[in-house]
Design a protein around this motif. Structure first.
Motif, short mmCIF file in Angstrom:
data_model
loop_
_atom_site.label_atom_id
_atom_site.label_comp_id
_atom_site.label_asym_id
_atom_site.label_seq_id
_atom_site.Cartn_x
_atom_site.Cartn_y
_atom_site.Cartn_z
N ARG A 170 56.73 50.79 35.56
CA ARG A 170 55.79 50.14 36.49
C ARG A 170 56.04 50.62 37.92
NH1 ARG A 170 56.52 45.57 32.98
NH2 ARG A 170 58.29 44.89 34.21
N GLU A 171 57.31 50.73 38.28
CA GLU A 171 57.69 51.17 39.62
C GLU A 171 57.19 52.60 39.88
OE1 GLU A 171 61.90 52.07 41.59
OE2 GLU A 171 61.70 49.97 40.93
N LYS A 172 57.36 53.48 38.90
CA LYS A 172 56.88 54.86 39.04
C LYS A 172 55.36 54.90 39.17
CE LYS A 172 60.53 57.29 36.53
NZ LYS A 172 60.87 58.06 35.31
N ALA A 173 54.67 54.10 38.36
CA ALA A 173 53.21 54.06 38.41
C ALA A 173 52.73 53.54 39.77
CB ALA A 173 52.65 53.19 37.28
N LEU A 174 53.38 52.52 40.30
CA LEU A 174 53.01 51.98 41.61
C LEU A 174 53.27 53.00 42.71
CD1 LEU A 174 54.32 48.30 41.34
CD2 LEU A 174 51.94 49.04 41.47
N LYS A 175 54.40 53.71 42.62
CA LYS A 175 54.74 54.73 43.61
C LYS A 175 53.71 55.86 43.57
CE LYS A 175 58.92 56.90 45.31
NZ LYS A 175 60.33 57.17 45.04
N GLN A 177 50.61 55.64 42.53
CA GLN A 177 49.36 55.10 43.07
C GLN A 177 49.41 55.03 44.59
OE1 GLN A 177 46.47 54.28 41.39
NE2 GLN A 177 45.64 54.11 43.45
N LYS A 178 50.54 54.62 45.14
CA LYS A 178 50.70 54.52 46.59
C LYS A 178 50.59 55.90 47.23
CE LYS A 178 53.71 52.49 50.05
NZ LYS A 178 54.97 51.75 50.30
N ASN A 179 51.22 56.90 46.60
CA ASN A 179 51.14 58.28 47.11
C ASN A 179 49.71 58.78 47.08
OD1 ASN A 179 53.87 58.45 47.67
ND2 ASN A 179 54.38 59.39 45.70
N LYS A 184 44.61 59.95 50.31
CA LYS A 184 43.19 59.71 50.59
C LYS A 184 42.96 59.40 52.06
CE LYS A 184 41.93 58.00 46.02
NZ LYS A 184 41.46 56.84 45.27
N LYS A 185 43.97 58.84 52.72
CA LYS A 185 43.83 58.45 54.13
C LYS A 185 43.93 59.63 54.99
CE LYS A 185 45.71 53.85 53.54
NZ LYS A 185 46.74 52.93 53.86
#
Length: 185
Positions: A170-175, A177-179, A184-185
């Motif tokens: 989950r931590e890897k998936a969240l990281k 997604q955050k990247n 995109k910004k």
């Protein structure tokens, strides 16, 4: 959804006669209202003498702060509703990570959990571990139906290594997604 009153009534045999007379419908409604307002389920209730032992559960878990809040609400309400000097101690706890499944509603509330299930059929005892699922009043362990009347013992299980691995995933998936969001910004 199972009403908390069902568990209270199921445990009526554990309530001493003189206390049972005081645990009338009005008190049951008070207890249900407090638990409902806090989005809790009554896993179990034991009344010993003048003391209440509430085992509470909530879909997203209960913090010690939430248990403390519920305890205070229950104590104030029961103290006001019961005759003078009839209320002893009140304890509020959770069933914990490894939970014994005793009532049908426990199986329903544990849908999707990994459990250890011991059944007795034709005088043979069999213990299996798998994922519990429920559908339309039927119960399945890894897709195989079982009958609650044949259950000798059932416990939810907790595998620390497995849960840590899931947490890392989950931590890897969240990281990741955050990247992706930052790019995109």
């Amino acid at each position: 959804m199972t009403k908390n009153n069902d568990i209270i009534n199921e445990n009526a045999h554990e309530i001493p006669e003189r206390m049972a007379l005081r645990l009338d419908d009005q008190v049951v409604v008070l207890i249900e209202k407090i638990l409902e307002n806090n989005e809790c389920r009554l896993w179990d209730l034991k009344v010993t003498g003048r003391s209440f032992y509430f085992v509470l559960d909530r879909e997203d878990g209960l913090s010690t702060d939430m248990l403390s809040t519920i305890h205070k609400e229950l104590y104030r309400s029961l103290e006001a509703a019961l005759p003078i000097d009839s209320l002893g101690a009140i304890e509020c706890v959770t069933p914990g990570i490894i939970r014994e499944l005793k009532a049908e509603k426990h199986y329903i509330w544990s849908n999707g959990y990994k459990i250890d299930l011991t059944t007795t059929k034709d005088e043979e005892e069999v213990t299996q571990t798998g994922v519990l699922t429920t559908e339309d009043g039927q119960f399945f362990l890894d897709g195989t139906e079982f009958n609650l009347r044949e259950v000798k013992k059932a416990l939810t299980t907790f595998d620390l290594k497995e849960e840590l691995a899931k947490g890392k995933q989950r931590e890897k998936a969240l990281k990741k997604q955050k990247n992706a969001d930052n790019k995109k910004k």
